[in-house]
Design a protein around this motif. Structure first.
Motif, PDB file in Angstrom:
ATOM      1  N   GLN A 129      43.745  22.636 -28.362  1.00  0.00           N
ATOM      2  CA  GLN A 129      43.679  22.560 -29.818  1.00  0.00           C
ATOM      3  C   GLN A 129      45.089  22.731 -30.393  1.00  0.00           C
ATOM      4  O   GLN A 129      45.810  23.652 -30.002  1.00  0.00           O
ATOM      5  N   ASN A 134      46.910  20.512 -43.380  1.00  0.00           N
ATOM      6  CA  ASN A 134      45.776  19.657 -43.747  1.00  0.00           C
ATOM      7  C   ASN A 134      46.024  18.728 -44.935  1.00  0.00           C
ATOM      8  O   ASN A 134      45.149  17.943 -45.300  1.00  0.00           O
ATOM      9  N   TRP A 139      50.136  16.190 -42.593  1.00  0.00           N
ATOM     10  CA  TRP A 139      49.283  15.868 -41.442  1.00  0.00           C
ATOM     11  C   TRP A 139      49.856  14.639 -40.734  1.00  0.00           C
ATOM     12  O   TRP A 139      49.986  14.601 -39.505  1.00  0.00           O
ATOM     13  N   LEU A 143      51.489  14.234 -36.942  1.00  0.00           N
ATOM     14  CA  LEU A 143      51.093  13.244 -35.937  1.00  0.00           C
ATOM     15  C   LEU A 143      52.301  12.508 -35.375  1.00  0.00           C
ATOM     16  O   LEU A 143      52.370  12.224 -34.171  1.00  0.00           O
ATOM     17  N   GLY A 163      45.004  11.986 -40.801  1.00  0.00           N
ATOM     18  CA  GLY A 163      43.557  11.837 -40.810  1.00  0.00           C
ATOM     19  C   GLY A 163      43.064  11.632 -39.394  1.00  0.00           C
ATOM     20  O   GLY A 163      43.838  11.237 -38.508  1.00  0.00           O
ATOM     21  N   GLU A 164      41.794  11.881 -39.182  1.00  0.00           N
ATOM     22  CA  GLU A 164      41.230  11.733 -37.847  1.00  0.00           C
ATOM     23  C   GLU A 164      41.289  10.296 -37.349  1.00  0.00           C
ATOM     24  O   GLU A 164      41.289  10.041 -36.138  1.00  0.00           O
ATOM     25  N   ASP A 165      41.331   9.359 -38.278  1.00  0.00           N
ATOM     26  CA  ASP A 165      41.326   7.942 -37.912  1.00  0.00           C
ATOM     27  C   ASP A 165      42.729   7.376 -37.692  1.00  0.00           C
ATOM     28  O   ASP A 165      42.888   6.177 -37.463  1.00  0.00           O
ATOM     29  N   LYS A 166      43.753   8.219 -37.732  1.00  0.00           N
ATOM     30  CA  LYS A 166      45.126   7.735 -37.616  1.00  0.00           C
ATOM     31  C   LYS A 166      45.668   7.832 -36.183  1.00  0.00           C
ATOM     32  O   LYS A 166      46.827   7.501 -35.944  1.00  0.00           O
ATOM     33  N   ASN A 170      44.934   9.027 -27.317  1.00  0.00           N
ATOM     34  CA  ASN A 170      44.978  10.471 -27.164  1.00  0.00           C
ATOM     35  C   ASN A 170      44.658  10.825 -25.707  1.00  0.00           C
ATOM     36  O   ASN A 170      43.592  11.352 -25.392  1.00  0.00           O
ATOM     37  N   GLU A 175      42.728  18.174 -29.387  1.00  0.00           N
ATOM     38  CA  GLU A 175      41.868  18.369 -30.557  1.00  0.00           C
ATOM     39  C   GLU A 175      42.737  18.820 -31.724  1.00  0.00           C
ATOM     40  O   GLU A 175      43.350  19.887 -31.691  1.00  0.00           O
ATOM     41  N   ILE A 176      42.794  17.977 -32.754  1.00  0.00           N
ATOM     42  CA  ILE A 176      43.591  18.296 -33.938  1.00  0.00           C
ATOM     43  C   ILE A 176      42.769  19.191 -34.859  1.00  0.00           C
ATOM     44  O   ILE A 176      41.636  18.868 -35.217  1.00  0.00           O
ATOM     45  N   PRO A 178      42.975  20.706 -38.518  1.00  0.00           N
ATOM     46  CA  PRO A 178      43.669  20.779 -39.815  1.00  0.00           C
ATOM     47  C   PRO A 178      43.481  22.161 -40.444  1.00  0.00           C
ATOM     48  O   PRO A 178      42.357  22.679 -40.511  1.00  0.00           O
TER      49      PRO A 178
END
Length: 282
Positions: A129, A134, A139, A143, A163-166, A170, A175-176, A178
């Motif tokens: 993690q 956030n 964020w 990344l 964002g989780e979609d960016k 991986n 596990e990111i 925020p």
């Protein structure tokens, strides 16, 4: 004699009143409220002393992480602010439909990856993690740092926002997590590592030397700025403050005071406006 003395007295009174009013207006004009966060307090205390030599009175308004100095600027509580990088400023404008603009560059405060458990990237296990700020701009910044570290890659059309979609790839199944940026140091015990903003890390007693990895000074979207409302951007008194900040003397003060954690940057606003090109180069 009395007939002309009385009108003369009236004229003198009006003139003296006008002069007094003008002096008051000048005094008010020469006082600038600057919204900051505590991480740069020493810099602005220095600038306050330098500005006084130029006849400018700076009133420092130090905001906690609970209140955005941009909002204070929009609402007229301060005249200018200096706490953010240009990517964060753009995000604020987009989210609030505001017109806050940069009027001069100040520093880069490199973002770092810190850990209380691991000393090197190679030690970070699969599935670990990692906490990141956030808010969307930081964020995204986190990344890019993790991509530079080889822990993941971002999407091809990356726009700088997180964002989780960016995340495109991986391989270590990181596990990111925020978290509020101000709390990133506090969660270090609960995660493998935390990506922490420079100012926040300094307040927590961490320096760049403590980071496993930190970003380079060429990260243009993360150049900090002095900002003003659009209608005030050309005010001479604000431009004078920018000039004082960008002086060689201030640069020397910053380098000595922060021991390399803050890097003075002086580029044109025209060059700064191309910061999004950085994203396409990744």
């Amino acid at each position: 004699m009395k007939k002309w003395l009385f009108p003369l007295f009236i004229v003198l009174s009006v003139l003296l009143g006008a002069c007094s009013g003008n002096a008051k207006a000048v005094d008010e004009q020469a006082t600038v409220k600057v919204g900051i966060r505590s991480s740069e307090l020493r810099t602005w205390e220095y600038l306050k002393e330098q500005a006084e030599k130029e006849g400018i009175k700076i009133e420092i308004v130090n905001f906690s992480s609970a209140y955005d100095p941009n909002q204070a600027l929009v609402e007229g509580e301060v005249d200018i602010n200096a706490f953010q990088h240009v990517a964060y400023l753009e995000s604020f404008n987009e989210n609030t439909n505001s017109e806050v603009v940069p009027i001069g560059t100040t520093i880069i405060a490199p973002l770092g990856l810190y850990s209380s458990k691991y000393q090197a990237l190679s030690e970070i296990p699969d599935g670990a993690q990692i906490a990141v700020p956030n808010d969307a701009p930081n964020w995204g910044r986190a990344l890019l740092l993790l991509q530079e570290a080889g822990l993941l890659t971002v999407v091809d059309d990356f726009d700088g926002f997180g964002g989780e979609d960016k995340i495109k790839e991986n391989p270590k199944n990181i596990e990111i997590v925020p978290v509020d940026g101000a709390n990133a140091p506090r969660v270090m015990e609960d995660v493998a590592a935390s990506v922490i903003n420079n100012g926040v890390s300094l307040e927590a007693g961490l320096t760049l030397k403590d980071a496993i990895i930190h970003e380079s000074q060429t990260a243009k979207p993360y150049i900090n700025v002095i900002a003003a409302r659009e209608q005030d951007k050309d005010k001479e008194i604000f431009q004078k403050i920018v000039e004082i900040y960008q002086s060689d003397e201030t640069a020397a003060f910053i380098e000595e005071t922060y021991q390399g954690n803050y890097l003075p940057i002086n580029i044109s606003l025209e060059e700064l406006s191309t910061f999004k090109e950085t994203y396409s180069n990744n």
